[in-house]
Design an enzyme around this catalytic site. Sequence first.
Site, PDB file in Angstrom:
ATOM      1  N   LYS A 197      -3.776   3.685   2.584  1.00 51.21           N
ATOM      2  CA  LYS A 197      -4.913   2.911   2.071  1.00 51.21           C
ATOM      3  C   LYS A 197      -6.020   3.832   1.555  1.00 51.21           C
ATOM      4  O   LYS A 197      -6.619   3.562   0.513  1.00 51.21           O
ATOM      5  CB  LYS A 197      -5.440   1.985   3.170  1.00 51.21           C
ATOM      6  N   LYS A 226       0.823  -1.229   0.000  1.00 51.91           N
ATOM      7  CA  LYS A 226       0.000   0.000   0.000  1.00 51.91           C
ATOM      8  C   LYS A 226       0.842   1.257   0.000  1.00 51.91           C
ATOM      9  O   LYS A 226       0.475   2.251  -0.586  1.00 51.91           O
ATOM     10  CB  LYS A 226      -0.945   0.001   1.209  1.00 51.91           C
ATOM     11  N   GLY A 275      -7.302  -6.438   3.924  1.00 50.67           N
ATOM     12  CA  GLY A 275      -7.128  -7.885   4.093  1.00 50.67           C
ATOM     13  C   GLY A 275      -8.105  -8.675   3.246  1.00 50.67           C
ATOM     14  O   GLY A 275      -8.118  -8.563   2.020  1.00 50.67           O
ATOM     15  N   ILE A 280     -11.238  -8.309   2.869  1.00 55.98           N
ATOM     16  CA  ILE A 280     -12.379  -7.565   2.322  1.00 55.98           C
ATOM     17  C   ILE A 280     -12.100  -7.221   0.865  1.00 55.98           C
ATOM     18  O   ILE A 280     -11.115  -6.550   0.583  1.00 55.98           O
ATOM     19  CB  ILE A 280     -12.598  -6.251   3.099  1.00 55.98           C
TER      20      ILE A 280
END
Lengths: 432, 432
Positions: B206, B106, B135, B137
Amino acid sequence: MVKKLKVGVAGLGTVGLQTVCQLLKNREQIIQKAGVELALTAVADPQIDSDRKAMLDNQSCYSDAADMVEQEELDLLVELIGGVDPAGKIIHQALNRGIDVVTANKELLAKQGSSFFELSRKGEGRLRFEAAVGGSIPIIRTIREALVGVELDSIYGIINGTTNYILSCMADRGLEFDKALQEARHKGFAEADPTADVEGFDSAHKMTILAELAFGINISPDAVYTEGIKGITPMILEDARQLGYSIKLLGIAKKFNHRVDVRVHPTLIPQKSALAAVTGEYNAVYLKGSQLGSSMLYGKGAGGPSTATAVISDLVSLAAQKTNSTPAVYYSWEKTRLLPTEQLVSCYYLRLSAVDRPGVLARVTEILGRHHISIETVIQRGRSADRLVPVVLTTHEAREGAMQAALEEISQLEDIGQTPKFVRIEEGFEQE
Amino acid sequence: MVKKLKVGVAGLGTVGLQTVCQLLKNREQIIQKAGVELALTAVADPQIDSDRKAMLDNQSCYSDAADMVEQEELDLLVELIGGVDPAGKIIHQALNRGIDVVTANKELLAKQGSSFFELSRKGEGRLRFEAAVGGSIPIIRTIREALVGVELDSIYGIINGTTNYILSCMADRGLEFDKALQEARHKGFAEADPTADVEGFDSAHKMTILAELAFGINISPDAVYTEGIKGITPMILEDARQLGYSIKLLGIAKKFNHRVDVRVHPTLIPQKSALAAVTGEYNAVYLKGSQLGSSMLYGKGAGGPSTATAVISDLVSLAAQKTNSTPAVYYSWEKTRLLPTEQLVSCYYLRLSAVDRPGVLARVTEILGRHHISIETVIQRGRSADRLVPVVLTTHEAREGAMQAALEEISQLEDIGQTPKFVRIEEGFEQE
């Protein structure tokens, strides 16, 4: 330069119209984002009235979808006719001709999915069906793609908005089933004939599809134990509440020891579980797996706009595969800029330590007022003459720059100890 | 017959090891589901100790990832080195050679994403990065693919498990920050140097990626207002609670009038909102858009197994694109069968109407006991001699067949009115 694919839409009901609408309205945006053009070429419906014709540009109109598939040289077919026949024949026809198909037809997929899945795997035409389950919730691609490496143990789904809306009304306001159904109809959350929803068949079709995808086996929806919500009364809901439970029409699919347990029935679930918080017309799917832990997807279920969103996503994904194109990350050529921090607008929580003397709070509020910051609540804790006591404030929306300037002034006041603490507040969440 | 693609993994930290592990362990399952073989060919890490070597079959080991990319004829590279350098160079090298790349990096994507995105769009090699945010998701593919037709208005993310765990400990148990951080370390939810998490940098990276994807513009993470959680005290959390709020380290991205507002800071959100219920190490992303309504994805954030799951999903998806294969729906050739309804196991809620006479409840419980159904709670409501009064029972787990037989017997009792009502109970939800 941008590749162009011909799209035909069969069935102009609520979702069909919304799909047509989004294809026409978001044409440029889809080209920018996906790098491929989805050109609506033809539509088919036995009854295309003048309102519907008015929405179209110069697309061909067919009363018979089979004719459309036969005569237009489509790249992509969207099947939104619903039901088993003639939808099934038309999908077969399209896949056999190498046309990719997007469908939202959960009944057809639950009952005859195997023939389409096999045809799609062997032949030229691909089949996508994100819109068949959970409206805007990307549960199909999550199970098939995102969790492809995961062995799922169980799936719990609230996948019928009508019944969830009805149960929410009954639980929150003590309405009887008939009254709640009537309200759901008024709000457009229940169809004229709500049998498939209320009796659980719609949920059973959707659970059949999810269980097939998650566990890789062919299941007949007739073998899925299905019980609707007609037996649930306000009294039972109240019992449940007192025992610490909510009642949801839950689809359940579990796998253990080569056995798969798939069923749909009203179910007591703990009030504090994430699924219990899914109310009204919303849908959610809760997944469990050993590598995954628990995971949940939540969003608007049925309804034209959200389901059409899922249809468009399938179209774009098939188009990208067909043209071998990669979606753009930077597609916005508008003059979009980051907002400078001082222009942010937010509500605020503020905590000050102030000497407990008359006039201190007045000075604080005067400073805030001068910076156009209005106070929502003030809590002054404890009383202690000439000692510092905490004062907690929340404000209405204000600009960050104004807030910072006000804080600077407040911390200069002689009756204020330490630097005031502030934390931003966000209120913009539905479904609370 | 099944196509075979060569995969190299660079970086054998927690996620790297889990990826290697899942690739080796789930090899057959991936072939069945995806119709393509992901053959782990080589790994690279400056320090491959004997434990790590022992996990491998006969894969080549490199200390320098650049050498691996140079010498092996990889189809797919997994970059899990982390940080900007040398990870960036290696990704460039691979994409330039036409090797598809999967990364969880990221920081690199937030800081230098534009060069990779452009390279990947122009060249032969594709880039995927589902594991970079959230993760397990599937938020990246949801924004890029599932919601490709949707204009998003706002994104709210709890996307750092470490800080969410710390804040949950502080809020639930009144722990001070230091104490909560210590506990997070013990449980493996915080790294030795937690700066990037605690100061909000990880969340800012993120959010930069999510905002870029959602709004199509290039953002520098340095321009994102970032505030960590060190200023939050148990006292502030208690104030918030009393005002009806929870505090979360929230990433926020909103778009309005060609302005994008992106920031990361501790935020008061309504206690009853779905995001407030996301506690411990869990992550969630809440999306809003006019066609979409509100939507939420929730699941385990960081952590080896769940992040590796996302890496595998990207690998499978790239492999499917490369080989033009379609995933199988029926991939399970085990003898998996549907469980007959009478063999289902569940807890039950039961409501009877019984004449309020001594011995009636004894007869009911005797019948249940004879069918091996044990009672958890009994509530007898009201007293009214010789009239029917409601009795509400909940049971422990029992077989459906036993329950049905017991109900049959109970409804034959002469002191029981109407047919007893029963509803199944499900308790198996984490995160309550």
